[in-house]
Write a protein that holds these residues in place. Structure first.
Motif, PDB file in Angstrom:
ATOM      1  N   GLY A  95       0.814  -1.211   0.000  1.00 26.96           N
ATOM      2  CA  GLY A  95       0.000   0.000   0.000  1.00 26.96           C
ATOM      3  C   GLY A  95       0.848   1.261   0.000  1.00 26.96           C
ATOM      4  O   GLY A  95       0.571   2.208  -0.746  1.00 26.96           O
ATOM      5  N   ALA A  96       1.902   1.279   0.816  1.00 24.31           N
ATOM      6  CA  ALA A  96       2.768   2.452   0.895  1.00 24.31           C
ATOM      7  C   ALA A  96       3.517   2.684  -0.416  1.00 24.31           C
ATOM      8  O   ALA A  96       3.670   3.823  -0.869  1.00 24.31           O
ATOM      9  CB  ALA A  96       3.748   2.310   2.056  1.00 24.31           C
ATOM     10  N   LEU A  97       3.991   1.592  -1.038  1.00 24.67           N
ATOM     11  CA  LEU A  97       4.701   1.759  -2.309  1.00 24.67           C
ATOM     12  C   LEU A  97       3.741   2.231  -3.408  1.00 24.67           C
ATOM     13  O   LEU A  97       4.100   3.072  -4.228  1.00 24.67           O
ATOM     14  CB  LEU A  97       5.383   0.457  -2.720  1.00 24.67           C
ATOM     15  CG  LEU A  97       6.216   0.533  -4.011  1.00 24.67           C
ATOM     16  CD1 LEU A  97       7.296   1.610  -3.910  1.00 24.67           C
ATOM     17  CD2 LEU A  97       6.849  -0.813  -4.336  1.00 24.67           C
ATOM     18  N   ASN A  98       2.520   1.695  -3.421  1.00 20.22           N
ATOM     19  CA  ASN A  98       1.535   2.189  -4.379  1.00 20.22           C
ATOM     20  C   ASN A  98       1.299   3.679  -4.196  1.00 20.22           C
ATOM     21  O   ASN A  98       1.148   4.425  -5.172  1.00 20.22           O
ATOM     22  CB  ASN A  98       0.215   1.428  -4.224  1.00 20.22           C
ATOM     23  CG  ASN A  98       0.088   0.263  -5.190  1.00 20.22           C
ATOM     24  OD1 ASN A  98       0.458   0.370  -6.353  1.00 20.22           O
ATOM     25  ND2 ASN A  98      -0.441  -0.850  -4.704  1.00 20.22           N
ATOM     26  N   ALA A  99       1.253   4.141  -2.948  1.00 24.27           N
ATOM     27  CA  ALA A  99       1.066   5.573  -2.689  1.00 24.27           C
ATOM     28  C   ALA A  99       2.204   6.380  -3.308  1.00 24.27           C
ATOM     29  O   ALA A  99       1.981   7.457  -3.877  1.00 24.27           O
ATOM     30  CB  ALA A  99       0.991   5.821  -1.182  1.00 24.27           C
ATOM     31  N   CYS A 100       3.432   5.841  -3.237  1.00 24.83           N
ATOM     32  CA  CYS A 100       4.579   6.522  -3.859  1.00 24.83           C
ATOM     33  C   CYS A 100       4.416   6.588  -5.378  1.00 24.83           C
ATOM     34  O   CYS A 100       4.680   7.631  -5.997  1.00 24.83           O
ATOM     35  CB  CYS A 100       5.870   5.795  -3.503  1.00 24.83           C
ATOM     36  SG  CYS A 100       6.345   5.848  -1.761  1.00 24.83           S
ATOM     37  N   PHE A 101       3.983   5.478  -5.984  1.00 26.49           N
ATOM     38  CA  PHE A 101       3.806   5.450  -7.433  1.00 26.49           C
ATOM     39  C   PHE A 101       2.763   6.464  -7.892  1.00 26.49           C
ATOM     40  O   PHE A 101       2.991   7.229  -8.844  1.00 26.49           O
ATOM     41  CB  PHE A 101       3.386   4.041  -7.894  1.00 26.49           C
ATOM     42  CG  PHE A 101       4.526   3.152  -8.278  1.00 26.49           C
ATOM     43  CD1 PHE A 101       5.109   3.240  -9.541  1.00 26.49           C
ATOM     44  CD2 PHE A 101       5.033   2.231  -7.384  1.00 26.49           C
ATOM     45  CE1 PHE A 101       6.165   2.420  -9.900  1.00 26.49           C
ATOM     46  CE2 PHE A 101       6.091   1.410  -7.730  1.00 26.49           C
ATOM     47  CZ  PHE A 101       6.662   1.505  -8.995  1.00 26.49           C
ATOM     48  N   ASN A 120       8.970   0.069   5.526  1.00 26.01           N
ATOM     49  CA  ASN A 120       7.599   0.579   5.505  1.00 26.01           C
ATOM     50  C   ASN A 120       7.554   2.057   5.891  1.00 26.01           C
ATOM     51  O   ASN A 120       6.877   2.878   5.253  1.00 26.01           O
ATOM     52  CB  ASN A 120       6.746  -0.248   6.463  1.00 26.01           C
ATOM     53  CG  ASN A 120       5.262  -0.229   6.130  1.00 26.01           C
ATOM     54  OD1 ASN A 120       4.489  -1.031   6.648  1.00 26.01           O
ATOM     55  ND2 ASN A 120       4.816   0.666   5.282  1.00 26.01           N
ATOM     56  N   GLU A 121       8.304   2.407   6.928  1.00 26.76           N
ATOM     57  CA  GLU A 121       8.319   3.797   7.389  1.00 26.76           C
ATOM     58  C   GLU A 121       8.883   4.737   6.326  1.00 26.76           C
ATOM     59  O   GLU A 121       8.355   5.836   6.100  1.00 26.76           O
ATOM     60  CB  GLU A 121       9.149   3.904   8.671  1.00 26.76           C
ATOM     61  CG  GLU A 121       8.494   3.242   9.873  1.00 26.76           C
ATOM     62  CD  GLU A 121       9.366   3.310  11.116  1.00 26.76           C
ATOM     63  OE1 GLU A 121      10.553   3.697  10.997  1.00 26.76           O
ATOM     64  OE2 GLU A 121       8.866   2.989  12.208  1.00 26.76           O
ATOM     65  N   VAL A 122       9.937   4.297   5.664  1.00 29.38           N
ATOM     66  CA  VAL A 122      10.557   5.124   4.624  1.00 29.38           C
ATOM     67  C   VAL A 122       9.575   5.409   3.488  1.00 29.38           C
ATOM     68  O   VAL A 122       9.471   6.542   3.000  1.00 29.38           O
ATOM     69  CB  VAL A 122      11.834   4.437   4.076  1.00 29.38           C
ATOM     70  CG1 VAL A 122      12.311   5.113   2.791  1.00 29.38           C
ATOM     71  CG2 VAL A 122      12.939   4.465   5.113  1.00 29.38           C
ATOM     72  N   MET A 123       8.818   4.397   3.078  1.00 28.23           N
ATOM     73  CA  MET A 123       7.892   4.580   1.954  1.00 28.23           C
ATOM     74  C   MET A 123       6.703   5.463   2.334  1.00 28.23           C
ATOM     75  O   MET A 123       6.241   6.278   1.525  1.00 28.23           O
ATOM     76  CB  MET A 123       7.424   3.216   1.437  1.00 28.23           C
ATOM     77  CG  MET A 123       8.531   2.416   0.774  1.00 28.23           C
ATOM     78  SD  MET A 123       7.967   0.926  -0.080  1.00 28.23           S
ATOM     79  CE  MET A 123       7.318  -0.025   1.287  1.00 28.23           C
ATOM     80  N   ILE A 124       6.206   5.338   3.566  1.00 28.42           N
ATOM     81  CA  ILE A 124       5.130   6.227   4.011  1.00 28.42           C
ATOM     82  C   ILE A 124       5.610   7.674   4.006  1.00 28.42           C
ATOM     83  O   ILE A 124       4.929   8.582   3.513  1.00 28.42           O
ATOM     84  CB  ILE A 124       4.633   5.815   5.418  1.00 28.42           C
ATOM     85  CG1 ILE A 124       3.933   4.465   5.364  1.00 28.42           C
ATOM     86  CG2 ILE A 124       3.688   6.876   5.987  1.00 28.42           C
ATOM     87  CD1 ILE A 124       3.592   3.890   6.732  1.00 28.42           C
ATOM     88  N   THR A 125       6.794   7.887   4.554  1.00 27.80           N
ATOM     89  CA  THR A 125       7.354   9.247   4.606  1.00 27.80           C
ATOM     90  C   THR A 125       7.580   9.807   3.205  1.00 27.80           C
ATOM     91  O   THR A 125       7.296  10.974   2.935  1.00 27.80           O
ATOM     92  CB  THR A 125       8.676   9.240   5.398  1.00 27.80           C
ATOM     93  OG1 THR A 125       8.415   8.769   6.728  1.00 27.80           O
ATOM     94  CG2 THR A 125       9.285  10.630   5.456  1.00 27.80           C
ATOM     95  N   GLN A 126       8.080   8.952   2.301  1.00 32.23           N
ATOM     96  CA  GLN A 126       8.302   9.383   0.920  1.00 32.23           C
ATOM     97  C   GLN A 126       6.989   9.796   0.259  1.00 32.23           C
ATOM     98  O   GLN A 126       6.906  10.834  -0.396  1.00 32.23           O
ATOM     99  CB  GLN A 126       8.957   8.256   0.125  1.00 32.23           C
ATOM    100  CG  GLN A 126       9.127   8.518  -1.368  1.00 32.23           C
ATOM    101  CD  GLN A 126      10.282   9.446  -1.684  1.00 32.23           C
ATOM    102  OE1 GLN A 126      10.998   9.872  -0.767  1.00 32.23           O
ATOM    103  NE2 GLN A 126      10.478   9.770  -2.946  1.00 32.23           N
TER     104      GLN A 126
END
Length: 462
Positions: A13-19, A109-115
Motif C-alpha cells: 500500500g505504501a509503495l503504491n502511494a509513492c507510485f 515501511n516507514e521510509v515509503m510512508i514518509t516518501q
C-alpha cells in the motif's frame, strides 16, 4: 486528476502511494493500525525480508532503491550449517557479485510512508478500518477506530465509547492492499466466478535474535544462514545493527512434542542447531518460547484480481505466499510496478488497464505461490542432497556456456524480471532437456557396456 484510494499502508500500500503520488494522482490511504512511525512495537509478521531484482526495480521507479539498498545487508550465498555445529558448505546464489539484500520490514515501511507523504496530494488516515466494498456504488466502506478516552471524570462512571459511523469512499481506482486476511477480498467472496483457495501449511514459525558480539556480527554477515534438518529448518539473516534475525520453521507437532517446555527446547536446539544454540543463549531461548507461540503460515490464490472496472487486489490480498522463496515482498512490489506500467500502456484508461493487469498477473501470482511451496522442500532438505548439488553445478555450467539461453531456476526468479509463469515454463523445458540427456547418456553407457562384453566374450567364457 484521478483519485486512487488504497486499503492498507503496509509495504504494498505504501509503495503504491509513492507510485501514484509520482503520477500526480490524488491519493488517499486508509490503515487500521496507528502510524507505525510513532509506535514502539509493531505487531504482525517480522520475518526479515530479502530484497531482490523485482523489488529493486519497483523501488528504483520511485527513486528509493539506492537508499533502501544501503540500509540493508547484502547476502551472496547460502551458508548451510551441518548438524555437528562445526562444518558447513557454501552455495553461491548466482554469478560473482549477484546477491540479495536483507532488509528490516518496519524501516522499509516507514521510509515509503514518509516518501509518499512528501507529495501534497497524498493523505494517510491511520486508525481507519477498511470493512468491505459496496458493490453497487463501487465504494470502499471505512470506519474510524480511534476512540475517546474511557477515563471517568470525578463522580462519573466511564461511559462506553460510541462507534464512529461508516464512511463510503468514492474513487476512480480502489487498490486493496490490506493483507492476507483482506477485508476487501472477503467481501468479494459471493461474486460469481471469483475463485479463491486458502491453504495453511503444517508448519509454523518462531522468531528469535542473535545479538552483536563486542559490537560486531556474531558470525559471517553477508550470507543467508541455513540449518536444514529434513522436516524443519532454521534460518538467520543479518541486520544493519549487527544483530541477526533467526527464525525456526517446524511442524506444529514438532513444537508441541519437543519445544513445549524450557528443558525440552534446550535439548532440541542443542541436538539440531548446536552452533546457533550457543549464539542465541539459554536465557533468550527460554524467554522467547515462554512468551511466543508458533505463528501460522498461509498461502492464498485467487482469480481474477480486478473487479467492477475500478477495484484491484494487490500484494498479499491477491497472493499471500509462504516465505520460502523470499518473493512475497518482491512480488508485491512488482505488482505496483506492473500496474503502473499497464496504466501507462493504456493511457490511464483505468477499466481497460486493470483488466489487462489481472489477466497478466494472475498466472504469475499462482506460479510464484507454487514455487514458494517447492522451495521449502529445498531449504529444509534438498540442499543437502547430492542430486540437488549436481543439478546446481550443471545449471551453473550451462549458464556459463549459454548465458542468454540457460538460466538456473533461482536466478530467473531472483535476478531477472522474467514473468513468474515464464520462469516455470522455462524450467520445465530445461528439465525435459536434462531428462533426455540422462536417457541418452544411460543408453550410450549400456551400449558401451554391451560392446565391451561382446569384445571380451571369449575371455569371459560367453
Amino acid at each position: 486528476m484521478p483519485t486512487v484510494v488504497i486499503a492498507g499502508a503496509g509495504l504494498v500500500g505504501a509503495l503504491n502511494a509513492c507510485f501514484f503520488a509520482q503520477k500526480g494522482w490524488n491519493v488517499v490511504v486508509y490503515e487500521f493500525r496507528r502510524d507505525i512511525r510513532t509506535m514502539k512495537h509493531v505487531q504482525g509478521r517480522s520475518i526479515n525480508l530479502a530484497l531482490s531484482n523485482r523489488g529493486k526495480a519497483a523501488l528504483e521507479a520511485v527513486g528509493l532503491k539506492e537508499y533502501i539498498v544501503q540500509q540493508g545487508v547484502p547476502m551472496y550465498a547460502r551458508l548451510v550449517h551441518n548438524k555437528d555445529g562445526k562444518t558447513f558448505s557454501r552455495q553461491p546464489y548466482g554469478k560473482p557479485g549477484e546477491h540479495i539484500v536483507s532488509i528490516n520490514r518496519r524501516h522499509l515501511n516507514e521510509v515509503m510512508i514518509t516518501q509518499a507523504e512528501k507529495s501534497p496530494n497524498v493523505k494517510f488516515f491511520f486508525e481507519h478500518k477498511v470493512k468491505s466494498v459496496d458493490y453497487e456504488k463501487k465504494q470502499l466502506v471505512v470506519q474510524c477506530t480511534s476512540q475517546p478516552s474511557r477515563i471517568p471524570t470525578f463522580g462519573n462512571k466511564a461511559s462506553q465509547p460510541e462507534e464512529h459511523p461508516e464512511i463510503h469512499v468514492e474513487a476512480d481506482l480502489i487498490l486493496a492492499c490490506d493483507g492476507a486476511y483482506s477485508a476487501v477480498r472477503r467481501s468479494l467472496m459471493t461474486i460469481p466466478r471469483f475463485d479463491f483457495v486458502q491453504e495453511y501449511i503444517e508448519h509454523g514459525y518462531v522468531e528469535l535474535n542473535i545479538l552483536a558480539k563486542n559490537n560486531e556480527f556474531a558470525f559471517e554477515e553477508n550470507v543467508f544462514h541455513l540449518w536444514p534438518r529434513g522436516h524443519l529448518t532454521l534460518i538467520a539473516l543479518a541486520n544493519r545493527d549487527k544483530t541477526f534475525t533467526v527464525t525456526i520453521f517446524a511442524p506444529y507437532a514438532e513444537f508441541e512434542k519437543h519445544m513445549s517446555n524450557t528443558e525440552d527446547v534446550f535439548a532440541f536446539f542443542q541436538e539440531n542447531f548446536p552452533d546457533a544454540f550457543e549464539l542465541l543463549g539459554r536465557e533468550h531461548i527460554a524467554d522467547t518460547f515462554s512468551r511466543v507461540k508458533p505463528q501460522p503460515l498461509v498461502s492464498v490464490k485467487c482469480s481474477p484480481h480486478s473487479f467492477f472496472g475500478n477495484l484491484v487486489l494487490m500484494g498479499d490480498a491477491a497472493h499471500a505466499m509462504v516465505p520460502f522463496y523470499g518473493q512475497g515482498m518482491n512480488c508485491g512490489f512488482e505488482d505496483c510496478l506492473v500496474l503502473s506500467e499497464t496504466l501507462e500502456e493504456f493511457g490511464d484508461d483505468i477499466e481497460t488497464a486493470i483488466k489487462a493487469y489481472s489477466d497478466r498477473r494472475v498466472p504469475d501470482a499462482h506460479s510464484i505461490n507454487d514455487l514458494a511451496m517447492y522451495n521449502y522442500e529445498e531449504l529444509k532438505d534438498l540442499v543437502n542432497r547430492n542430486s540437488y548439488k549436481l543439478r546446481k553445478m550443471f545449471d551453473t555450467f550451462m549458464n556459463n556456456l549459454l548465458p542468454n539461453t540457460w538460466y538456473p531456476l533461482y536466478s530467473m526468479v531472483t535476478f531477472t524480471r522474467i514473468p513468474y509463469h515464464e520462469v516455470v515454463e522455462r524450467r520445465q523445458r530445461q528439465d525435459e532437456i536434462v531428462s533426455k540427456m540422462l536417457k541418452t547418456t544411460s543408453t550410450l553407457a549400456l551400449i558401451g557396456a554391451a560392446i565391451g562384453v561382446y569384445m571380451q566374450r571369449g575371455r569371459i567364457g560367453l
